[in-house]
Design a protein around this motif. Structure first.
Motif, PDB file in Angstrom:
ATOM      1  N   VAL A  64       0.858  -1.181   0.000  1.00  0.00           N
ATOM      2  CA  VAL A  64       0.000   0.000   0.000  1.00  0.00           C
ATOM      3  C   VAL A  64       0.893   1.229   0.000  1.00  0.00           C
ATOM      4  O   VAL A  64       1.872   1.298   0.734  1.00  0.00           O
ATOM      5  CB  VAL A  64      -0.917   0.015   1.251  1.00  0.00           C
ATOM      6  CG1 VAL A  64      -1.689   1.303   1.337  1.00  0.00           C
ATOM      7  CG2 VAL A  64      -1.853  -1.167   1.229  1.00  0.00           C
ATOM      8  N   GLN A  65       0.565   2.208  -0.851  1.00  0.00           N
ATOM      9  CA  GLN A  65       1.377   3.421  -0.938  1.00  0.00           C
ATOM     10  C   GLN A  65       0.696   4.625  -0.317  1.00  0.00           C
ATOM     11  O   GLN A  65       1.369   5.528   0.171  1.00  0.00           O
ATOM     12  CB  GLN A  65       1.709   3.719  -2.402  1.00  0.00           C
ATOM     13  CG  GLN A  65       2.561   2.644  -3.018  1.00  0.00           C
ATOM     14  CD  GLN A  65       2.502   2.681  -4.528  1.00  0.00           C
ATOM     15  OE1 GLN A  65       1.869   3.547  -5.119  1.00  0.00           O
ATOM     16  NE2 GLN A  65       3.149   1.718  -5.165  1.00  0.00           N
ATOM     17  N   ASP A  66      -0.635   4.650  -0.327  1.00  0.00           N
ATOM     18  CA  ASP A  66      -1.380   5.796   0.188  1.00  0.00           C
ATOM     19  C   ASP A  66      -2.485   5.318   1.121  1.00  0.00           C
ATOM     20  O   ASP A  66      -3.456   4.711   0.668  1.00  0.00           O
ATOM     21  CB  ASP A  66      -2.002   6.592  -0.974  1.00  0.00           C
ATOM     22  CG  ASP A  66      -0.951   7.061  -1.962  1.00  0.00           C
ATOM     23  OD1 ASP A  66       0.005   7.703  -1.517  1.00  0.00           O
ATOM     24  OD2 ASP A  66      -1.095   6.759  -3.160  1.00  0.00           O
ATOM     25  N   VAL A  67      -2.336   5.611   2.401  1.00  0.00           N
ATOM     26  CA  VAL A  67      -3.344   5.217   3.386  1.00  0.00           C
ATOM     27  C   VAL A  67      -3.162   6.061   4.639  1.00  0.00           C
ATOM     28  O   VAL A  67      -2.061   6.518   4.943  1.00  0.00           O
ATOM     29  CB  VAL A  67      -3.251   3.705   3.715  1.00  0.00           C
ATOM     30  CG1 VAL A  67      -1.990   3.391   4.492  1.00  0.00           C
ATOM     31  CG2 VAL A  67      -4.464   3.224   4.478  1.00  0.00           C
ATOM     32  N   VAL A  68      -4.268   6.292   5.335  1.00  0.00           N
ATOM     33  CA  VAL A  68      -4.227   6.974   6.629  1.00  0.00           C
ATOM     34  C   VAL A  68      -4.821   6.007   7.638  1.00  0.00           C
ATOM     35  O   VAL A  68      -5.919   5.491   7.435  1.00  0.00           O
ATOM     36  CB  VAL A  68      -5.046   8.285   6.600  1.00  0.00           C
ATOM     37  CG1 VAL A  68      -5.052   8.936   7.966  1.00  0.00           C
ATOM     38  CG2 VAL A  68      -4.493   9.231   5.557  1.00  0.00           C
ATOM     39  N   ALA A  69      -4.085   5.758   8.732  1.00  0.00           N
ATOM     40  CA  ALA A  69      -4.548   4.819   9.746  1.00  0.00           C
ATOM     41  C   ALA A  69      -4.514   5.477  11.112  1.00  0.00           C
ATOM     42  O   ALA A  69      -3.588   6.231  11.428  1.00  0.00           O
ATOM     43  CB  ALA A  69      -3.680   3.570   9.748  1.00  0.00           C
ATOM     44  N   LYS A  70      -5.514   5.192  11.911  1.00  0.00           N
ATOM     45  CA  LYS A  70      -5.579   5.706  13.279  1.00  0.00           C
ATOM     46  C   LYS A  70      -5.781   4.516  14.200  1.00  0.00           C
ATOM     47  O   LYS A  70      -6.660   3.695  13.978  1.00  0.00           O
ATOM     48  CB  LYS A  70      -6.761   6.680  13.399  1.00  0.00           C
ATOM     49  CG  LYS A  70      -7.041   7.163  14.787  1.00  0.00           C
ATOM     50  CD  LYS A  70      -6.018   8.164  15.221  1.00  0.00           C
ATOM     51  CE  LYS A  70      -6.322   8.668  16.623  1.00  0.00           C
ATOM     52  NZ  LYS A  70      -5.169   9.281  17.235  1.00  0.00           N
ATOM     53  N   SER A  71      -4.946   4.428  15.237  1.00  0.00           N
ATOM     54  CA  SER A  71      -5.098   3.332  16.194  1.00  0.00           C
ATOM     55  C   SER A  71      -5.674   3.881  17.486  1.00  0.00           C
ATOM     56  O   SER A  71      -5.288   4.949  17.960  1.00  0.00           O
ATOM     57  CB  SER A  71      -3.758   2.656  16.449  1.00  0.00           C
ATOM     58  OG  SER A  71      -2.831   3.580  16.962  1.00  0.00           O
ATOM     59  N   ILE A  72      -6.612   3.136  18.046  1.00  0.00           N
ATOM     60  CA  ILE A  72      -7.315   3.541  19.263  1.00  0.00           C
ATOM     61  C   ILE A  72      -7.249   2.375  20.245  1.00  0.00           C
ATOM     62  O   ILE A  72      -7.348   1.217  19.847  1.00  0.00           O
ATOM     63  CB  ILE A  72      -8.784   3.881  18.950  1.00  0.00           C
ATOM     64  CG1 ILE A  72      -8.848   4.998  17.922  1.00  0.00           C
ATOM     65  CG2 ILE A  72      -9.539   4.262  20.216  1.00  0.00           C
ATOM     66  CD1 ILE A  72     -10.214   5.221  17.346  1.00  0.00           C
ATOM     67  N   GLY A  73      -7.097   2.684  21.509  1.00  0.00           N
ATOM     68  CA  GLY A  73      -7.109   1.643  22.531  1.00  0.00           C
ATOM     69  C   GLY A  73      -5.727   1.089  22.795  1.00  0.00           C
ATOM     70  O   GLY A  73      -4.730   1.809  22.755  1.00  0.00           O
ATOM     71  N   SER A  74      -5.649  -0.189  23.036  1.00  0.00           N
ATOM     72  CA  SER A  74      -4.405  -0.846  23.412  1.00  0.00           C
ATOM     73  C   SER A  74      -3.368  -0.726  22.302  1.00  0.00           C
ATOM     74  O   SER A  74      -3.675  -0.853  21.124  1.00  0.00           O
ATOM     75  CB  SER A  74      -4.672  -2.322  23.700  1.00  0.00           C
ATOM     76  OG  SER A  74      -3.456  -3.014  23.862  1.00  0.00           O
ATOM     77  N   GLN A  75      -2.117  -0.485  22.698  1.00  0.00           N
ATOM     78  CA  GLN A  75      -1.024  -0.369  21.739  1.00  0.00           C
ATOM     79  C   GLN A  75      -0.205  -1.653  21.668  1.00  0.00           C
ATOM     80  O   GLN A  75       0.907  -1.651  21.139  1.00  0.00           O
ATOM     81  CB  GLN A  75      -0.119   0.808  22.117  1.00  0.00           C
ATOM     82  CG  GLN A  75      -0.839   2.147  22.080  1.00  0.00           C
ATOM     83  CD  GLN A  75      -1.365   2.489  20.708  1.00  0.00           C
ATOM     84  OE1 GLN A  75      -0.628   2.509  19.738  1.00  0.00           O
ATOM     85  NE2 GLN A  75      -2.666   2.736  20.603  1.00  0.00           N
ATOM     86  N   ASN A  76      -0.735  -2.742  22.179  1.00  0.00           N
ATOM     87  CA  ASN A  76      -0.068  -4.044  22.117  1.00  0.00           C
ATOM     88  C   ASN A  76       0.227  -4.385  20.661  1.00  0.00           C
ATOM     89  O   ASN A  76      -0.664  -4.381  19.814  1.00  0.00           O
ATOM     90  CB  ASN A  76      -0.984  -5.096  22.753  1.00  0.00           C
ATOM     91  CG  ASN A  76      -0.406  -6.475  22.725  1.00  0.00           C
ATOM     92  OD1 ASN A  76      -0.089  -6.994  21.664  1.00  0.00           O
ATOM     93  ND2 ASN A  76      -0.293  -7.088  23.878  1.00  0.00           N
ATOM     94  N   ARG A  77       1.493  -4.648  20.358  1.00  0.00           N
ATOM     95  CA  ARG A  77       1.905  -4.832  18.955  1.00  0.00           C
ATOM     96  C   ARG A  77       1.203  -6.005  18.288  1.00  0.00           C
ATOM     97  O   ARG A  77       0.814  -5.922  17.122  1.00  0.00           O
ATOM     98  CB  ARG A  77       3.414  -5.021  18.884  1.00  0.00           C
ATOM     99  CG  ARG A  77       4.162  -3.771  19.229  1.00  0.00           C
ATOM    100  CD  ARG A  77       5.654  -4.035  19.154  1.00  0.00           C
ATOM    101  NE  ARG A  77       6.384  -2.838  19.481  1.00  0.00           N
ATOM    102  CZ  ARG A  77       7.325  -2.782  20.405  1.00  0.00           C
ATOM    103  NH1 ARG A  77       7.638  -3.850  21.101  1.00  0.00           N
ATOM    104  NH2 ARG A  77       7.952  -1.657  20.650  1.00  0.00           N
ATOM    105  N   TYR A  78       1.064  -7.111  18.995  1.00  0.00           N
ATOM    106  CA  TYR A  78       0.412  -8.292  18.421  1.00  0.00           C
ATOM    107  C   TYR A  78      -1.044  -7.968  18.063  1.00  0.00           C
ATOM    108  O   TYR A  78      -1.514  -8.268  16.963  1.00  0.00           O
ATOM    109  CB  TYR A  78       0.456  -9.459  19.400  1.00  0.00           C
ATOM    110  CG  TYR A  78       1.835 -10.015  19.624  1.00  0.00           C
ATOM    111  CD1 TYR A  78       2.318 -11.048  18.830  1.00  0.00           C
ATOM    112  CD2 TYR A  78       2.667  -9.511  20.617  1.00  0.00           C
ATOM    113  CE1 TYR A  78       3.586 -11.563  19.019  1.00  0.00           C
ATOM    114  CE2 TYR A  78       3.937 -10.018  20.808  1.00  0.00           C
ATOM    115  CZ  TYR A  78       4.398 -11.047  20.011  1.00  0.00           C
ATOM    116  OH  TYR A  78       5.661 -11.546  20.199  1.00  0.00           O
TER     117      TYR A  78
END
Length: 181
Positions: free
Chosen positions: A126-140
């Motif tokens: 993927v070359q163009d994407v916007v992602a937002k993570s919410i909640g736990s930051q656990n990598r798995y």
């Protein structure tokens, strides 16, 4: 004389790249004290729509990384991309307490994502994407949530097939109704 190759050999010969996301030192308490080992998390992809992740544990780092890479190659999935560079539509995914929101982006935007999600997008191609993570930051869990969201993406062709219509009917924009009066 050409020899026949098995599916496994063809899979190994494909051009895959991998990205090490995390290495953790883990310990096991035994009668004589503590035994230390390592856990590795790796994302593997062909940068053309296939991606997978794996984890491996071993007494030494290189062995843990090798096991994780092997596991990731076994657990790959294909994701359909729009124009080979972005997603078809916005989507949300979650795993455990981790939640990610993925949005399509115009050409030139780049990958706007942090940590493990960035690794997944780079390996996916993927070359163009916007992602937002919410909640736990656990990598798995972040990787699993990202893959969960990517698994929900459906192309216009798949939607048309499911509805029994043609792709043009699905993509046709409905004209806005004119106000009466």
């Amino acid at each position: 004389m050409a020899r026949d190759t098995t599916a496994k050999e063809r899979n190994e010969s494909n051009d895959y790249s991998d990205k090490l996301v995390a290495i953790n030192r883990v310990s096991k308490t035994v009668k004589g004290g503590k035994r230390f080992g390592f856990s590795a998390l790796v994302v593997v992809g062909d940068q053309n729509g296939r991606v997978g992740f794996g984890k491996g544990k071993a007494k030494e780092v290189p062995e843990a990384v090798r096991k994780a890479t092997q596991n990731a190659r076994r657990n790959q999935s294909r994701i359909v991309l729009k124009e080979g560079r972005t997603l078809f539509h916005d989507v949300e995914g979650s795993h455990g307490a981790s939640k990610v929101i993925l949005r399509t982006a115009p050409p030139g935007t780049g990958i706007i994502a942090g940590g493990p999600a960035r690794a997944v997008f780079e390996m996916l191609g993927v070359q163009d994407v916007v992602a937002k993570s919410i909640g736990s930051q656990n990598r798995y869990n972040m990787i699993r949530a990202t893959l969960n969201a990517l698994g929900k993406i459906s192309s216009p062709r798949a939607v048309a097939r499911r509805r029994g219509k043609k792709v043009a009917e699905i993509l046709r924009r409905e004209p806005a109704e004119k106000p009466v009066g």
